[in-house]
Motif scaffolding. Structure first.
Motif, PDB file in Angstrom:
ATOM      1  N   LEU A  20       5.095   7.300   0.836  1.00 18.78           N
ATOM      2  CA  LEU A  20       5.607   6.080   1.475  1.00 18.78           C
ATOM      3  C   LEU A  20       4.930   4.912   0.786  1.00 18.78           C
ATOM      4  O   LEU A  20       3.695   4.853   0.745  1.00 18.78           O
ATOM      5  CB  LEU A  20       5.193   5.993   2.942  1.00 18.78           C
ATOM      6  N   ALA A  55       5.315  13.978  -0.629  1.00 15.84           N
ATOM      7  CA  ALA A  55       6.161  12.789  -0.524  1.00 15.84           C
ATOM      8  C   ALA A  55       5.286  11.545  -0.416  1.00 15.84           C
ATOM      9  O   ALA A  55       4.082  11.633  -0.177  1.00 15.84           O
ATOM     10  CB  ALA A  55       7.078  12.901   0.679  1.00 15.84           C
ATOM     11  N   ALA A 109       0.843  -1.199   0.000  1.00 12.15           N
ATOM     12  CA  ALA A 109       0.000   0.000   0.000  1.00 12.15           C
ATOM     13  C   ALA A 109       0.879   1.249   0.000  1.00 12.15           C
ATOM     14  O   ALA A 109       2.079   1.187   0.258  1.00 12.15           O
ATOM     15  CB  ALA A 109      -0.922  -0.010   1.211  1.00 12.15           C
ATOM     16  N   LYS A 110       0.253   2.359  -0.286  1.00 12.14           N
ATOM     17  CA  LYS A 110       0.988   3.604  -0.514  1.00 12.14           C
ATOM     18  C   LYS A 110       0.300   4.745   0.224  1.00 12.14           C
ATOM     19  O   LYS A 110      -0.922   4.851   0.187  1.00 12.14           O
ATOM     20  CB  LYS A 110       0.948   3.866  -2.019  1.00 12.14           C
ATOM     21  N   LEU A 111       1.062   5.571   0.903  1.00 15.25           N
ATOM     22  CA  LEU A 111       0.550   6.839   1.433  1.00 15.25           C
ATOM     23  C   LEU A 111       1.224   7.951   0.652  1.00 15.25           C
ATOM     24  O   LEU A 111       2.464   7.999   0.603  1.00 15.25           O
ATOM     25  CB  LEU A 111       0.952   7.049   2.885  1.00 15.25           C
ATOM     26  N   GLU A 112       0.440   8.849   0.089  1.00 16.87           N
ATOM     27  CA  GLU A 112       1.050   9.925  -0.686  1.00 16.87           C
ATOM     28  C   GLU A 112       0.429  11.256  -0.293  1.00 16.87           C
ATOM     29  O   GLU A 112      -0.786  11.419  -0.314  1.00 16.87           O
ATOM     30  CB  GLU A 112       0.841   9.658  -2.186  1.00 16.87           C
TER      31      GLU A 112
END
Lengths: 353, 353
Positions: free
Chosen positions: B287, B285, A285-288
């Motif tokens: 993650l 940014a 998963a990705k946090l942006e």
């Protein structure tokens, strides 16, 4: 020399942590301005019609550098933010008397802007909105910064696909309500959270598939598991903290978390850590994070889509309008507590167009 | 019926938090096996040469479902992990006597695998490595899972660009040392952290531009600001926690954080929260977590590049080799404390090829 009263939203005292108090940290104070006084050669004088009260205003109240966001407000000075106004007079070429201006100015009844100011580039002449047939305030809401934020944050960072499950926090807010409705337009299953039953009722009314009042929910992680049995594909994060942790326990493989803001942390007495970030690893998963300024150049596409959705009735937008600038300080505090319903606006004066 | 001694790495007791203790939570115990006994029709018998001791083994020791990762080890049972072995005999079509097998098996001297086992798909015949001229152990290291993890996590998630600044934590470890060296090959400025001066010396030797011993650093955020005055563009995160927070104070706009693991949290007595996630918003940014299994299908490209870099001397790989399976339990504990230097391997037996 005739002085005209000029009410202003002023920062009285920086506040790093905790909730601001109207009258203690911020207040509306009456100053005065000579509307006939000559302007400097790089200045224009604006009559402000609408003030937008946005959560981001909490940052500069802290009095510390926020690393790329707006610089702190000075103590004793008028705060700045998004406004809609008309040009009274101008020495700046591209601003003519009578022009409608949307942008970042001081939050007061009469604002002077200067072409040498760092925020000047945010001020845009938008005479097209005089005849748009839409409420003026929409241009600092669904058609302004919150709208752009919702549209591009959701589409460009969230990358939604038809049939996926979207969760939006602060879903009845200025940005959240737009994200959820775009989610429905694109064919996603949409879940929302908010902090009052009245907001929850509004979310149902505008088509959210499942909603919950987080203040009445003991275990958000279980609640999300129940409402999103197939897991969450896109999370549009307005709040951070515990809600983000609950989402991280329910994300699907390749989930996208578009981080717009983390309002739960803005007024917190202590920083709230996120303890289960490791969950993004097995799930890929990705946090942006994103800032609306990344997308200003794409405003045309946004305006076209959103105006069309508004006119077709596919998108509705709720505002909370305070009818007097005297209410501005308390309105900002209310936004921090989530007491407002929808986009918070201050009506300062009526335009003549 | 002749019984042959068969030493095994066994889980004695689940341990949710804190550091495991050899002899209390895990231990090497001697069992026995009849090598002449007939196999079931879906089984093959392997003689294990190399055991790979990897940080991910900590997860299944917790005894709880880890949400998509490997299931818990059973108490009293032999643990599983990556091994290299030779087929002694086989009823499985694609495994012939004498074949070299790399994959996930029980961690013991003689392992039986079954084609109906969920991990069977991880077991691959790799007779090419008999003549590779490279150390056998490399195939569970720089040319195995840690190598794949480093290569694809860095390239596909980190998306490095020449001239950018890369930071790698646990930089002398099985994965970190590869990431840093690929960073140098691609023309990035590479910063690394590790927990002993000896590891720091190794990192300098293999070409890292700047390094620091995090155990001797009071303020990692300031240290990174000093070593990366132009900010961090790519962070390859092996540790999470405080180091991640320090990075989030130093990220550039559009920084990519490839989250490989968060070893600082694996043995922690309390979950360590990340308190400044909001920093990703103004910086836009990202993650992104990833698991090596997302990239198995691209192994050919990886092997070609890495073998070439190894042969050209552009990439070196340090291993910490324990010469006896008796050392396996303590070796795993040492990996948790970071006492090993480089990839931790257990030499169990020598192959006949």
């Amino acid at each position: 020399m005739v002085q005209t009263p000029n009410k202003q939203l002023v920062l009285l005292k920086h506040i790093l942590r905790g909730y601001p108090v109207a009258g203690e940290h911020i207040d509306v104070q009456e100053s005065s301005i000579d509307l006939e006084a000559p302007l400097k050669e790089d200045q224009a004088l604006l009559k402000v019609h609408t003030i937008s009260i946005d959560p981001f205003l909490r940052g500069p109240m802290k009095g510390v550098d926020a690393g790329g966001y707006f610089p702190p407000f000075d103590v004793g000075q008028t705060m700045y933010g998004y406004t809609i106004s008309t040009v009274i007079k101008s020495n700046i070429d591209k601003f003519k008397q009578g022009d409608v201006v949307i942008g970042i100015t001081n939050l007061e009844e009469y604002a002077v802007i200067s072409s040498s100011h760092p925020f000047f580039s945010f001020c845009i002449v938008r005479n097209d909105i005089k005849d748009s047939g839409l409420p003026l305030s929409y241009y600092v809401g669904v058609l302004g910064m919150p709208g752009l934020t919702a549209y591009f944050g959701f589409l460009e960072v969230g990358k939604p696909k038809k049939g996926e499950t979207l969760f939006v926090s602060a879903a009845a807010g200025a940005v959240g309500q737009i994200v959820g409705q775009i989610g429905k337009i694109l064919g996603l299953r949409v879940i929302g959270s908010a902090g009052t039953d009245e907001k929850i009722a509004y979310l149902k009314q505008i088509g959210f598939d499942a909603v919950f009042n987080y203040k009445k929910t003991n275990n958000m992680s279980e609640k999300l598991a129940e409402l999103a049995p197939e897991g969450i594909d896109v999370y549009f994060d307005n709040v951070g903290g515990e809600t983000l942790e609950a989402v991280l326990n329910n994300v699907n493989r390749f989930a996208r978390i578009a981080v717009c803001g983390m309002v739960s942390t803005y007024n917190a007495e202590k920083d709230i850590g996120v303890h289960n970030l490791m969950n993004i690893v097995p799930k890929h998963a990705k946090l942006e994070g994103f800032a609306v300024s990344d997308y200003f150049h794409l405003e045309e596409q946004f305006t076209k889509d959103v105006v069309q959705w508004l006119k077709e009735g596919k998108l509705t937008y709720r505002e909370s309008v305070a009818e007097n600038i005297d209410e501005a300080a308390q309105a900002l505090v209310d936004v921090m507590y989530g007491n407002n319903s929808g986009k918070q606006i201050i009506r300062v004066s009526d335009p003549s167009f």
